[in-house]
Structure formats: C-alpha cells, structure tokens
Write an enzyme that holds these catalytic residues in place. Structure first.
Site, PDB file in Angstrom:
ATOM      1  N   LYS A   1      -6.874   4.126  -7.586  1.00  0.00           N
ATOM      2  CA  LYS A   1      -7.149   3.904  -6.120  1.00  0.00           C
ATOM      3  C   LYS A   1      -8.237   2.887  -6.244  1.00  0.00           C
ATOM      4  CE  LYS A   1      -7.686   5.634  -1.605  1.00  0.00           C
ATOM      5  NZ  LYS A   1      -7.645   6.672  -0.809  1.00  0.00           N
TER       6      LYS A   1
ATOM      7  N   LYS B   1      -2.828   1.880  -6.042  1.00  0.00           N
ATOM      8  CA  LYS B   1      -3.139   1.292  -4.610  1.00  0.00           C
ATOM      9  C   LYS B   1      -4.379   0.331  -4.570  1.00  0.00           C
ATOM     10  CE  LYS B   1      -4.249   3.610  -0.025  1.00  0.00           C
ATOM     11  NZ  LYS B   1      -4.406   4.727   0.682  1.00  0.00           N
TER      12      LYS B   1
END
Length: 329
Positions: A200, A254
């Site tokens: 992320k 992400k």
C-alpha cells in the site's frame, strides 16, 4: 515464431467479433469484483459523496439492499468502510473495539439478509481516530507500530465475531499479519481469511476515500512513515513476502492502475492470489473524464478492469463493480 508474413497474419483472428471473443486471453466476469461500500449512521439514509460522483454512504438498512443487489448480479464480495460519527472518534480509536459499532452492525445485518455473500472488512484505525491516522500516535505525531498492532488485533477479532469472512489489514504496521492470524486461530476463527494490504503506497489518489470515511479534514501530517514510497518496487516484494510468511491468504496492491507493474511482479514471484484496489482517485478520474465528454464510461470501466486481470490479479476492488457487473451481464 515459425512463420512469417504473409503466411502469418495476426489480424486474421481479429477480423470478426466472434473470433476476437474466441481468442481473448483475459476474461473478466462479475466474480472478479469486490464492491467497496461506505456505511453511515441513521435509517433510510443515503449521503452522496461529492468527490466520488455516483457513490454514496448508506445507512445499515440500505447497505443490506446494496448487498442484495450485488448478490443478484453475481458479485461475490463486499468491502465495508464506516463513516464513524465525530463524537465517537478518539485519539486511541476505541470505537473500533465496540462490538456494536457501525461496521459490526452492518456485518450482522448483511449476513442475516444475504448469508451467501462474502464480507471483507478494513482493519485500520483511521475511520475511528480523531487525528485521522491508521494507528496510535505519540506526542510527536509518529504512528506507533507495536501499540497499534495490539489494537488492530482486537479490531480484527471484533469484526470476525460479527461475521466478517475476510479481514483486510490496511494499516501497514510491521508484524500485524502474524499477530492477527494467531489471534484468529486462538479464538476459533479458523476460516476467516486475511487479505493483507501488503503493498500500500503513500499515494495522491486517496483523497475522495478520506472524504467518504470523514478523515480528510482530521488528518495531521501525512502517512509516509508507514505507507510505501511510490518509487519503490523491491520493497513491495519484501512486504509481500513477510505478510505471506505470517499467514496472509491473499495480498493486495493499492492503488491499482499506477501500480500494475507491482501486481505483475508479485504474481510472478509468489504465485498467490493478488488483488488490486482501483482506488477513489482512479474512479473519480474516470467519472470526471466522462462528465467532460472525453471518455465513454462503459469502455473505460471494462478496459481498466481487464487490465488488472491481464496483470495477474485474481480480483479487483472497484466502485464501478455494479456498473461493470451489469455490462458483463
């Protein structure tokens, strides 16, 4: 290559629609989609999110209606995110541990109404903290790793007890996957999956999401001490390796489209289920282009989602899930 032009004409198989469909290498179906939904307090309440055109927060009763809609379209899983009222936010995020919080009430309501749909829950403290960070902070504003992990364990157990099928730690604290896995096993939640937000990035694409969960105006500083530097790829592979070793069942990259290279490298290196999150900023860019007359929504949605599959993703979290499922029929 054993032949050359004109014996070999690659356009032959593209000449007709039936042939293009027959030779398509990457297939997208509603079963590849996870629909993120935002939960609000109240009853019969829909709160449109200005920075996410077409996306709303829904009260628990209307979230159930959305779950029924998704199930009917063949979408297998929902991802839930609460907009915790300001009065319940605190520096220690204690509302995350409340067994009757907004998230837990939504989980129970969906499972009662649509038991066959999967529920993925966000494990992080930013929807619950007064400062908008994903964890506990010290006097300097630094997010504390080990103290945060202790709270995340309680949060994951709280969600699992309410009926969550997948807990998805999005906080990026070191060591949290192994600690959560051990706690789930110890509490008898043997079949609750962990989808680790393993790679992320500290991204500029999250702004509308922070509006949706009510944390944008609260956030003090940035999240660069725990989310990844967007210039790094090898570090992402190390993060994934650690999370898998600690017991993650699947991993997430992400944001999505700007990091397709990471998704591909993770899939090739580890051969495990990889998911991508087509985040709020990506969604908003498509909708803005459509509103400006610069793009066709249907074409852009299917092309971008297919790109994730082509890169090796098992599935995609996308706010366009229902629209895509209808197109896919």
């Amino acid at each position: 290559m054993t032949a050359s032009f004109p014996a070999l004409r690659l356009r032959r198989t593209r000449a007709a629609d039936w042939s293009r469909r027959l030779h398509r290498e990457t297939m997208l179906t509603p079963a590849d989609l996870i629909w993120p939904l935002f939960i609000a307090e109240g009853e019969g309440a829909e709160e449109p999110i200005a920075s996410l055109p077409g996306v709303s927060r829904w009260s628990v009763d209307l979230i159930v209606a959305r779950a029924k809609e998704a199930h009917a379209l063949g979408i297998p899983c929902l991802a839930l995110f609460p907009n915790t009222p300001g009065a319940l936010r605190s520096d220690d995020g204690r509302e995350a541990l409340n067994p009757d919080n907004l998230m837990c009430r939504a989980i129970r309501a969906i499972k009662q109404a649509v038991p066959d749909i999967g529920i993925l829950t966000d494990v992080a403290l930013d929807p619950y903290t007064a400062h908008g960070h994903d964890g506990l902070v010290d006097g300097r504003g630094y997010v504390l790793n080990d103290a945060t992990v202790e709270v995340l364990v309680g949060q994951a157990l709280n969600q699992a007890a309410a009926g969550a099928d997948i807990v998805a730690p999005s906080d990026m604290m070191d060591g949290r996957i192994g600690t959560i896995r051990a706690a789930l096993e110890g509490a008898g939640h043997h079949n609750v999956q962990i989808m680790a937000y393993a790679a992320k990035y500290a991204s500029a694409f999250y702004g509308p999401f922070r509006d949706a969960v009510g944390s944008r105006g609260l956030l003090k500083g940035d999240k660069k001490t725990y989310q990844m530097d967007y210039g790094n790829a090898e570090e992402a592979l190390r993060e994934v390796a650690l999370d898998l070793a600690e017991g993650a069942d699947s991993v997430m990259v992400k944001p999505g489209l700007p990091y397709l290279d990471i998704a591909r490298r993770v899939k090739e290196r580890f051969e495990v289920p990889v998911f991508a999150y087509q985040v709020s900023g990506e969604y908003a860019m498509i909708e803005t282009a459509v509103a400006a007359g610069a793009a066709d929504r249907d074409a852009m949605v299917l092309e971008t989602l297919s790109a994730f599959k082509r890169a090796g993703c098992s599935g995609v979290l996308t706010y366009h899930a229902v629209h895509a499922a209808r197109l896919l029929g």
